[in-house]
Write an enzyme that holds these catalytic residues in place. Structure first.
Site, PDB file in Angstrom:
ATOM      1  CG  ASN A 132      57.686 -10.803 -26.088  1.00  0.00           C
ATOM      2  OD1 ASN A 132      56.566 -10.658 -26.568  1.00  0.00           O
ATOM      3  ND2 ASN A 132      58.409 -11.876 -26.316  1.00  0.00           N
ATOM      4  N   GLY A 208      51.959 -15.243 -26.493  1.00  0.00           N
ATOM      5  CA  GLY A 208      52.016 -14.866 -25.087  1.00  0.00           C
ATOM      6  C   GLY A 208      52.295 -16.079 -24.228  1.00  0.00           C
ATOM      7  CB  THR A 210      52.261 -21.930 -21.791  1.00  0.00           C
ATOM      8  OG1 THR A 210      53.461 -21.776 -22.564  1.00  0.00           O
ATOM      9  CG2 THR A 210      51.695 -23.310 -22.045  1.00  0.00           C
ATOM     10  CB  VAL A 212      46.971 -16.296 -21.639  1.00  0.00           C
ATOM     11  CG1 VAL A 212      45.934 -15.618 -22.511  1.00  0.00           C
ATOM     12  CG2 VAL A 212      47.047 -15.587 -20.292  1.00  0.00           C
ATOM     13  N   GLY A 213      47.414 -19.007 -23.409  1.00  0.00           N
ATOM     14  CA  GLY A 213      47.240 -19.735 -24.669  1.00  0.00           C
ATOM     15  C   GLY A 213      46.282 -20.908 -24.512  1.00  0.00           C
ATOM     16  CD  GLU A 230      54.448 -18.977 -33.041  1.00  0.00           C
ATOM     17  OE1 GLU A 230      55.207 -19.635 -32.288  1.00  0.00           O
ATOM     18  OE2 GLU A 230      54.325 -19.208 -34.250  1.00  0.00           O
ATOM     19  CB  CYS A 264      59.121 -16.789 -26.934  1.00  0.00           C
ATOM     20  SG  CYS A 264      59.034 -16.067 -28.556  1.00  0.00           S
ATOM     21  CD  GLU A 433      52.495 -16.245 -35.775  1.00  0.00           C
ATOM     22  OE1 GLU A 433      51.815 -15.285 -36.137  1.00  0.00           O
ATOM     23  OE2 GLU A 433      53.077 -16.296 -34.683  1.00  0.00           O
TER      24      GLU A 433
HETATM   25  P1  NAD Z   1      49.876 -12.908 -21.348  1.00  0.00           P
HETATM   26  O1  NAD Z   1      49.861 -14.223 -22.006  1.00  0.00           O
HETATM   27  O2  NAD Z   1      49.025 -12.673 -20.159  1.00  0.00           O
HETATM   28  O3  NAD Z   1      49.464 -11.744 -22.388  1.00  0.00           O
HETATM   29  C1  NAD Z   1      49.634 -11.801 -23.794  1.00  0.00           C
HETATM   30  C2  NAD Z   1      48.447 -11.130 -24.483  1.00  0.00           C
HETATM   31  O4  NAD Z   1      47.246 -11.870 -24.215  1.00  0.00           O
HETATM   32  C3  NAD Z   1      48.167  -9.701 -24.000  1.00  0.00           C
HETATM   33  O5  NAD Z   1      47.723  -8.918 -25.094  1.00  0.00           O
HETATM   34  C4  NAD Z   1      47.028  -9.904 -23.000  1.00  0.00           C
HETATM   35  O6  NAD Z   1      46.233  -8.761 -22.836  1.00  0.00           O
HETATM   36  C5  NAD Z   1      46.237 -11.014 -23.679  1.00  0.00           C
HETATM   37  N1  NAD Z   1      45.385 -11.805 -22.775  1.00  0.00           N
HETATM   38  C6  NAD Z   1      45.581 -12.051 -21.451  1.00  0.00           C
HETATM   39  N2  NAD Z   1      44.565 -12.794 -20.961  1.00  0.00           N
HETATM   40  C7  NAD Z   1      43.703 -13.021 -21.997  1.00  0.00           C
HETATM   41  C8  NAD Z   1      42.484 -13.741 -22.129  1.00  0.00           C
HETATM   42  N3  NAD Z   1      41.931 -14.368 -21.095  1.00  0.00           N
HETATM   43  N4  NAD Z   1      41.877 -13.771 -23.330  1.00  0.00           N
HETATM   44  C9  NAD Z   1      42.426 -13.166 -24.401  1.00  0.00           C
HETATM   45  N5  NAD Z   1      43.579 -12.459 -24.332  1.00  0.00           N
HETATM   46  C10 NAD Z   1      44.234 -12.404 -23.169  1.00  0.00           C
HETATM   47  O7  NAD Z   1      51.367 -12.571 -21.012  1.00  0.00           O
HETATM   48  P2  NAD Z   1      51.876 -11.595 -19.854  1.00  0.00           P
HETATM   49  O8  NAD Z   1      51.099 -11.690 -18.604  1.00  0.00           O
HETATM   50  O9  NAD Z   1      51.977 -10.264 -20.457  1.00  0.00           O
HETATM   51  O10 NAD Z   1      53.296 -12.232 -19.571  1.00  0.00           O
HETATM   52  C11 NAD Z   1      53.401 -13.298 -18.633  1.00  0.00           C
HETATM   53  C12 NAD Z   1      54.398 -14.326 -19.082  1.00  0.00           C
HETATM   54  O11 NAD Z   1      54.023 -14.823 -20.365  1.00  0.00           O
HETATM   55  C13 NAD Z   1      55.792 -13.827 -19.286  1.00  0.00           C
HETATM   56  O12 NAD Z   1      56.494 -13.764 -18.118  1.00  0.00           O
HETATM   57  C14 NAD Z   1      56.342 -14.840 -20.255  1.00  0.00           C
HETATM   58  O13 NAD Z   1      56.767 -15.967 -19.577  1.00  0.00           O
HETATM   59  C15 NAD Z   1      55.161 -15.180 -21.102  1.00  0.00           C
HETATM   60  N6  NAD Z   1      55.144 -14.450 -22.389  1.00  0.00           N
HETATM   61  C16 NAD Z   1      55.580 -15.093 -23.469  1.00  0.00           C
HETATM   62  C17 NAD Z   1      55.605 -14.439 -24.684  1.00  0.00           C
HETATM   63  C18 NAD Z   1      56.091 -15.113 -25.911  1.00  0.00           C
HETATM   64  O14 NAD Z   1      56.509 -14.456 -26.847  1.00  0.00           O
HETATM   65  N7  NAD Z   1      56.051 -16.414 -25.975  1.00  0.00           N
HETATM   66  C19 NAD Z   1      55.177 -13.126 -24.789  1.00  0.00           C
HETATM   67  C20 NAD Z   1      54.691 -12.480 -23.641  1.00  0.00           C
HETATM   68  C21 NAD Z   1      54.685 -13.175 -22.449  1.00  0.00           C
END
Ligand code: NAD
Length: 454
Positions: A132, A208, A210, A212-213, A230, A264, A433
């Site tokens: 994003n 990214g 929540t 995946v976090g 974050e 976000c 951060e």
């Molecule tokens: P995501 O959390 O899947 O991806 C973010 C990053 O994490 C990417 O680089 C991805 O390759 C990596 N990732 C994914 N799975 C992983 C794993 N198992 N281990 C390590 N790294 C991993 O986000 P997305 O699918 O791109 O977006 C989905 C939703 O997430 C969005 O619709 C939004 O709601 C949210 N999002 C939030 C933010 C934010 O700034 N808070 C940013 C991006 C997405």
């Protein structure tokens, strides 16, 4: 297994580039090289490290327009935003460079000798970035981590690896040691996971979703790996009856439409005191209609497309057909377009009112009084940001202190500034951060006692 990623222009769906994906074995090689480069880097005099980072900042400034254009092409950001983002990377590097020579420990009074603390670099840091804000969010981790004496491995999102790769080339050109800052494009569950699991990576910085976090947090637990998260947000924009309603309504659209809502900190829950609810909606209609949606490379454009078809489908899933509300316009034809949308008459606990949509969609909900406003503001799992509109300074303070979120702004929608700490309460994140303590988050505190009696 995916061996390369196709990068599409989200405004046209044209292929921009194919980028090879990094395997787990290649991540291991990168970690070993980064560890060696980190030792060279940490051994440099602080003034020399600061100088090299400033040189990196100058190069980012020189290449700002090319970086911005690349961000428009791969992420669909408006040109105005993308220029700001490139400049933000430059500023983050400069700010972090200023901290290198000020990263001091303490001298603590103790009996029998002297006690001093050192802020030691962690070693190799893994930054996992989202799509994003590909450049600034990467730099939030990269700049202070390097300044604190670490090496950095950056995994960009699958859809947006190009600006990250460009930045790594500029770092080399600036004279940073080879392999100190490497970009490892690839899939999250391969390349990202390999960084999380590798014992040679001391800390993960993740931005990214929540979902995946949480997975990454569990992965880090195994090695008690340091972690900053974050995550998502569902931020309130609280408008009291005593506010400047005209300004509150005029500014509300871009507080959730900037970056097509893929932010976000987007103020996607507009909470309006009931006595001014109708008046506010009346003012909001022309404000939403006036937002210029279209070609992101046109300087007048305020909102571009969503990042991908997957994101477009996700956003569509939140908005029922025929729902009441206000809608702006969006281009038809190729590209991942969704019009500005404000829903009214939505139940406060509906998914669109409580979950992160990450698209140009907000809800408006009425509230009765201060207590009700805070209750509604806190009625999500998130707690990242929020705005409070009122002319009463006491109320502004009370509400800002009461809302359980990390970044509040009064009579403004400001959230992320590199001078000030940024991060979430509740499920919006862990750690902070940016701000004056940004470098310290990439160090371990070591305590040394020296006996005066030996
Ligand atoms: P995501 O959390 O899947 O991806 C973010 C990053 O994490 C990417 O680089 C991805 O390759 C990596 N990732 C994914 N799975 C992983 C794993 N198992 N281990 C390590 N790294 C991993 O986000 P997305 O699918 O791109 O977006 C989905 C939703 O997430 C969005 O619709 C939004 O709601 C949210 N999002 C939030 C933010 C934010 O700034 N808070 C940013 C991006 C997405």
């Amino acid at each position: 297994m995916i061996h390369e990623h196709r990068v599409l222009n989200p405004a046209t769906e044209e292929l921009v580039a194919t980028v090879p994906a990094t395997s787990a074995a290649e991540v291991s090689t990168a970690v070993a090289r980064a560890a060696e480069a980190q030792r060279t880097w940490a051994a440099l005099a602080p003034a020399d490290r600061a100088r090299l980072l400033r040189r990196f900042a100058v190069l980012v400034d020189d290449h700002g327009e090319r970086l911005a254009r690349l961000e428009v092409t791969e992420a669909g950001h408006t040109l105005g935003n993308a220029r700001w983002e490139a400049a933000n990377v430059r500023d983050l590097l400069d700010y972090a460079a200023g901290g290198v020579e000020r990263l001091t420990g303490r001298q603590i009074p103790v009996p029998g000798g002297i006690d001093i603390t050192f802020l030691e670099p962690l070693g190799v840091v893994g930054v996992i970035a989202p799509w994003n804000f590909p450049m600034p969010i990467a730099a939030w981790g990269v700049a202070p981590a390097l300044a604190a004496g670490n090496a950095v491995l950056l995994k960009p999102a699958e859809t947006t690896p190009l600006t990250a790769q460009y930045l790594a080339r500029l770092a080399l050109e600036a004279g940073l040691p080879e392999h100190l800052f490497q970009v490892l494009p690839g899939a999250g569950d391969v390349t990202g996971r390999a960084l999380v699991e590798h014992p040679g990576v001391a800390k993960i910085v993740f931005t990214g979703s929540t979902r995946v976090g949480k997975e990454i947090m569990a992965g880090c637990a195994d090695r008690v790996k340091r972690l900053t998260l974050e995550l998502g947000g569902k931020s309130p924009n609280i408008v009291f009856a005593d506010a400047d309603i005209e300004t509150a309504a005029a500014t509300a659209p871009m507080s959730f439409l900037d970056n097509a809502g893929q932010d976000c900190c987007a103020r996607t829950r507009i909470l309006v005191q009931r006595s001014v609810y109708d008046r506010f909606l009346e003012l909001l209609v022309p404000a939403v209609a006036s937002v210029v949606v279209g070609d992101p490379s046109d300087e007048k454009t305020q909102m571009g497309p969503l990042i991908s078809l997957a994101q477009l489908e996700r956003v569509r899933g939140f908005v029922p057909d025929g729902a009441d509300g206000i809608r702006g316009s969006a281009p038809t034809g190729p590209g991942f377009w969704f019009p500005p949308t404000v829903l009214t008459g939505v139940a406060p606990d509906a998914p669109v009112a409580t979950e992160e949509v990450f698209g140009p969609v907000a809800v408006v909900l009425p509230f009765e009084d201060e207590e009700d406003a805070v209750r509604l503001a806190d009625a999500t799992e998130h707690g990242l940001a929020g705005s409070v509109w009122t002319r009463d300074v006491g109320r502004a303070l009370r509400v800002s202190r009461a809302v359980r979120a990390g970044n509040l702004s009064v009579n403004s929608h400001s959230a992320v500034r590199y001078w000030t700490p940024f991060g979430g309460y509740k499920q919006s994140g862990l750690g902070r951060e940016l701000g004056p303590d940004a470098l310290a988050a990439f160090t371990e505190t070591k305590n040394v006692f020296i006996s005066a009696e030996a």
